[in-house]
Design a protein around this motif. Structure first.
Motif, PDB file in Angstrom:
ATOM      1  N   THR A  76       0.836  -1.203   0.000  1.00 44.22           N
ATOM      2  CA  THR A  76       0.000   0.000   0.000  1.00 44.22           C
ATOM      3  C   THR A  76       0.868   1.249   0.000  1.00 44.22           C
ATOM      4  OG1 THR A  76      -1.900  -1.008   1.083  1.00 44.22           O
ATOM      5  CG2 THR A  76      -1.602   1.339   1.411  1.00 44.22           C
ATOM      6  N   ALA A  79       2.655   1.780  -3.352  1.00 41.33           N
ATOM      7  CA  ALA A  79       1.781   2.380  -4.367  1.00 41.33           C
ATOM      8  C   ALA A  79       1.576   3.860  -4.063  1.00 41.33           C
ATOM      9  CB  ALA A  79       0.435   1.656  -4.392  1.00 41.33           C
ATOM     10  N   PHE A  80       1.403   4.190  -2.767  1.00 42.28           N
ATOM     11  CA  PHE A  80       1.192   5.585  -2.373  1.00 42.28           C
ATOM     12  C   PHE A  80       2.408   6.430  -2.729  1.00 42.28           C
ATOM     13  CE2 PHE A  80       1.783   8.703   1.174  1.00 42.28           C
ATOM     14  CZ  PHE A  80       0.888   9.633   0.685  1.00 42.28           C
ATOM     15  N   VAL A 141      -1.095   2.776 -10.021  1.00 45.98           N
ATOM     16  CA  VAL A 141      -0.315   4.011  -9.943  1.00 45.98           C
ATOM     17  C   VAL A 141      -0.682   4.952 -11.091  1.00 45.98           C
ATOM     18  CG1 VAL A 141       2.019   4.950 -10.119  1.00 45.98           C
ATOM     19  CG2 VAL A 141       1.590   2.990  -8.661  1.00 45.98           C
ATOM     20  N   LEU A 144      -4.134   6.556 -10.328  1.00 48.90           N
ATOM     21  CA  LEU A 144      -4.024   7.536  -9.250  1.00 48.90           C
ATOM     22  C   LEU A 144      -3.258   8.769  -9.715  1.00 48.90           C
ATOM     23  CD1 LEU A 144      -3.242   5.347  -6.109  1.00 48.90           C
ATOM     24  CD2 LEU A 144      -5.380   6.410  -6.758  1.00 48.90           C
ATOM     25  N   THR A 209      -5.434   4.344  -2.699  1.00 46.66           N
ATOM     26  CA  THR A 209      -4.616   3.155  -2.975  1.00 46.66           C
ATOM     27  C   THR A 209      -5.403   1.892  -2.653  1.00 46.66           C
ATOM     28  OG1 THR A 209      -3.675   3.236  -0.766  1.00 46.66           O
ATOM     29  CG2 THR A 209      -2.368   4.211  -2.528  1.00 46.66           C
ATOM     30  N   GLU A 219      -2.440  -5.484  -1.789  1.00 46.38           N
ATOM     31  CA  GLU A 219      -2.220  -4.443  -0.796  1.00 46.38           C
ATOM     32  C   GLU A 219      -2.874  -4.841   0.530  1.00 46.38           C
ATOM     33  OE1 GLU A 219      -5.825  -3.873  -0.749  1.00 46.38           O
ATOM     34  OE2 GLU A 219      -5.245  -1.809  -0.356  1.00 46.38           O
TER      35      GLU A 219
END
Lengths: 290, 214
Positions: A76, A79-80, A141, A144, A209, A219
Motif C-alpha cells: 500500500t 503504491a502511495f 499508480v 491515481l 490506494t 495491498e
C-alpha cells in the motif's frame, strides 16, 4: 471553562443563561445516554455473533499472518509513494501547461485536466488494467497519478494565481524573464500557500490506494481479505476489519493532521503573506473554483 | 460504434443503476449530513463530539474499506439486505461527512449579528433558523455541495466492483461477449461524463439563481 469559550461563535445560538444552561445539561445527559446505548448495542451485537472467540483472533498471533499483513501494508505504502511522487510531477507539468502563454498548449492542458478530473479514478484504473493489460501496481499508480496529477495541477495553478499581483509586476519591473518570475518569485510563494491543499490531496491518494484491492493488487485490504475468507479461522471477518481499519484510518488521519498543522503554521508565517493560505480540507473547494 | 448500438440495453441498465445509486445515496448523504452538521453546531457538548468524531473518522476512511466493511461485514451481524442497499448505505454515510462540513462552513459564514438581530426582534429559535440563518447559509453552500455530489457520482463506480449493477460493471459483460474493450470503456467514460456534467450544470443553474455574488 465557560460555556461561551467551548464553542466558536455562530449566528445560531445566544450565550446561554441559567435556564438554557440547565436545558443544555439535560440534553447533554440524554444525548450521552443515547450514544452510549448505540455503542452498547454494537458491542452486544459483536458478542452476540461470537466475534471475540479465540478461533477468530488466533490468526493474528501467527508470524506468517503478521508478515502477510505487513507485506500488504508495505505494498500500500509503495503504491502511495509512487503515485504521490508521479502525480506531483504530472501536476507540475500540467500546471505549467495551463499557465502557458501559448494558446494551443493551454488548451491541451485544460482538456487533459478537465477530463481526468471528471472521470472516476476507478474507471481509469480498470481501463489501464483491463484494456491495456498491464500489471496491477502500474495500473493502480497510473490511475491515481492521472487523477491526482490533474487535481494538483489545479491546486498549483490557483496557487500561482492567488499570489499578490504586485509580486509579479515588481519582478517584471526588475527586468526578470518570464521563467525567472515563475521559478524565483511566484512558484515558491504559491507552494507555501498551497502546501496544506497539496498534502490534503495526498491523503486522497493514500485513501485511493485501497482501490488496488479491486484489481487484485496485493495491498493491505487484499491481505485482510485473504485472512477473512479462511475457513480454518472460522471466517474472522469482523476481527480483520477491526484490525485493519484503525491502521488505515490512522494513517490517513495522521496525514490530515499534518496538513492542518502545516496550514496553521503557514498562516502565522510572514513569508506566506502574499498569497492566502488554503485550508487543509480533503475535497474542499479551491479558491476561485466554483 | 456498434459496441454501443448492439448493447444499448446493457449500457442503459448500467447507466440507470449508476443514476439510481447516485440519487439515493445523495438523498441519504444530504439528510445525514444535515443531521451531523446540526450536531456539530449544537450547544450540547456530547452531540458536538459525536458529530466531530463521525466526520473525522469517515473523512479519513478509504471508501473501498467502508464498502468492504459494510457489504461483507454487516451480513455477519445477521443483517441481510440487497447489495444495492448496502452500497447506498456505504456511499451515503461516506459522503455525509463531506456534506456536513460543507453545511457547517456555510452556517459559519452567516455573520453573528444576523442571529443577534433576529433574536432582538423577538424571533424564536425556529424563526431565526428558518427565516434568517438557513436561507443565507443555503446560498453559500450550493457550490461545495455540488462538487461533493459530483464526487459521490464518481465514487459510485466502486459499487460496481462489489457486484452491484452500475455503469463500470458493464465492461465485464461486454468483454465476455468479445467486444472491443477500448470502445467499451469509451462509452462507459461518456456515461460518467453525462452524469457528472448534468449534476454540474444543475448546481451551476442553482448557483446562478440563488448563489451569493462573489
Amino acid at each position: 471553562m465557560t460555556a461561551t469559550s467551548e464553542q466558536e461563535p455562530s449566528a445560531l445560538y445566544d450565550v446561554p443563561g441559567p435556564k438554557a444552561r440547565k436545558r443544555h445539561r439535560i440534553f447533554g445527559v440524554l444525548a450521552t445516554l443515547a450514544i452510549a446505548a448505540i455503542l452498547g448495542w454494537i458491542l452486544y451485537l459483536l458478542f452476540d455473533t461470537d466475534q471475540f472467540t479465540t478461533a477468530k483472533w488466533r490468526p493474528f498471533a501467527y508470524t506468517g499472518i503478521q508478515e502477510l499483513l505487513l507485506r500488504g501494508l508495505g505494498n500500500t505504502l509503495k503504491a502511495f509513494a509512487y503515485a504521490s511522487v508521479l502525480s506531483l510531477v504530472l501536476g507540475g507539468v500540467l500546471a505549467v501547461g495551463r499557465l502557458s502563454d501559448h494558446r494551443p498548449v493551454r488548451w491541451v492542458a485544460t482538456v487533459i485536466v478537465e477530463f481526468f478530473r471528471a472521470m472516476p479514478v476507478l474507471v481509469m484504473i480498470f481501463f489501464v488494467f483491463v484494456a491495456l493489460q498491464v500489471q496491477a501496481l502500474p495500473a493502480l499508480v497510473t490511475g491515481l497519478t492521472l487523477y491526482n496529477g490533474s487535481v494538483l495541477a489545479e491546486v498549483f495553478r490557483s496557487g500561482v494565481n492567488s499570489v499578490d499581483k504586485g509580486q509579479r509586476e515588481a519582478a517584471y519591473a526588475l527586468g526578470m524573464r518570464k521563467t525567472q518570475v515563475m521559478v524565483q518569485v511566484l512558484a515558491p510563494q504559491a507552494l507555501r500557500a498551497m502546501l496544506p491543499a497539496i498534502i490534503s490531496q495526498l491523503v486522497v491518494a493514500l485513501k485511493d490506494t485501497s482501490l488496488g484491492y479491486l484489481i487484485t493488487y496485493e495491498e493491505f485490504l487484499h491481505a485482510g481479505k485473504l485472512i477473512a475468507s479462511n475457513l480454518d479461522y472460522d471466517l474472522p471477518f469482523i476481527p480483520v476489519v477491526m484490525v485493519i481499519s484503525p491502521i488505515y484510518i490512522g494513517m490517513c488521519m495522521l496525514l490530515s493532521w499534518f496538513a492542518q498543522w502545516v496550514s496553521r503554521r503557514q498562516r502565522r508565517d510572514p513569508k506566506a503573506k502574499a498569497a492566502a493560505v488554503t485550508r487543509a480540507e480533503p475535497g474542499g473547494l479551491l479558491p476561485g473554483e466554483r | 460504434m456498434n459496441v454501443l448500438t448492439d448493447n444499448f440495453s446493457t449500457y442503459g441498465k448500467g447507466f440507470l443503476g449508476t443514476v439510481e445509486l447516485t440519487v439515493y445515496a445523495s438523498l441519504l448523504a444530504l439528510a445525514l449530513g444535515f443531521l451531523m452538521a446540526s450536531f456539530r453546531v449544537a450547544p450540547v457538548a456530547s452531540l458536538r463530539f459525536f458529530g466531530t468524531a463521525w466526520v473525522t473518522v469517515l473523512r479519513n476512511t478509504p471508501l473501498t474499506l467502508l464498502f468492504f466493511a459494510v457489504l461483507l461485514g454487516l451480513p455477519r451481524f445477521g443483517l441481510v439486505l440487497p447489495f444495492q442497499l448496502f452500497a447506498v448505505l456505504a456511499l451515503g454515510c461516506y459522503t455525509s461527512a463531506f456534506i456536513c462540513e460543507a453545511l457547517r462552513s456555510g452556517i459559519n459564514t452567516v455573520p453573528r449579528g444576523q442571529g443577534e438581530a433576529a433574536r432582538s426582534l423577538g424571533m424564536t429559535f425556529g424563526q431565526t433558523l428558518s427565516a434568517v440563518v438557513l436561507p443565507q447559509a443555503f446560498r453559500s453552500v450550493i457550490a461545495p455541495v455540488g462538487s461533493t455530489l459530483i464526487a459521490l457520482a464518481k465514487n459510485s463506480a466502486i459499487a460496481g466492483a462489489f457486484s452491484v449493477t452500475e455503469l463500470l460493471g458493464t465492461y465485464r459483460t461486454l468483454s465476455e461477449l468479445g467486444y472491443n474493450i477500448i470502445w467499451t470503456f469509451v462509452w462507459i467514460a461518456l456515461g460518467y461524463l453525462i452524469i457528472t456534467l448534468t449534476i454540474s450544470a444543475l448546481f451551476h443553474l442553482m448557483e446562478k439563481r440563488w448563489g451569493v455574488a462573489r
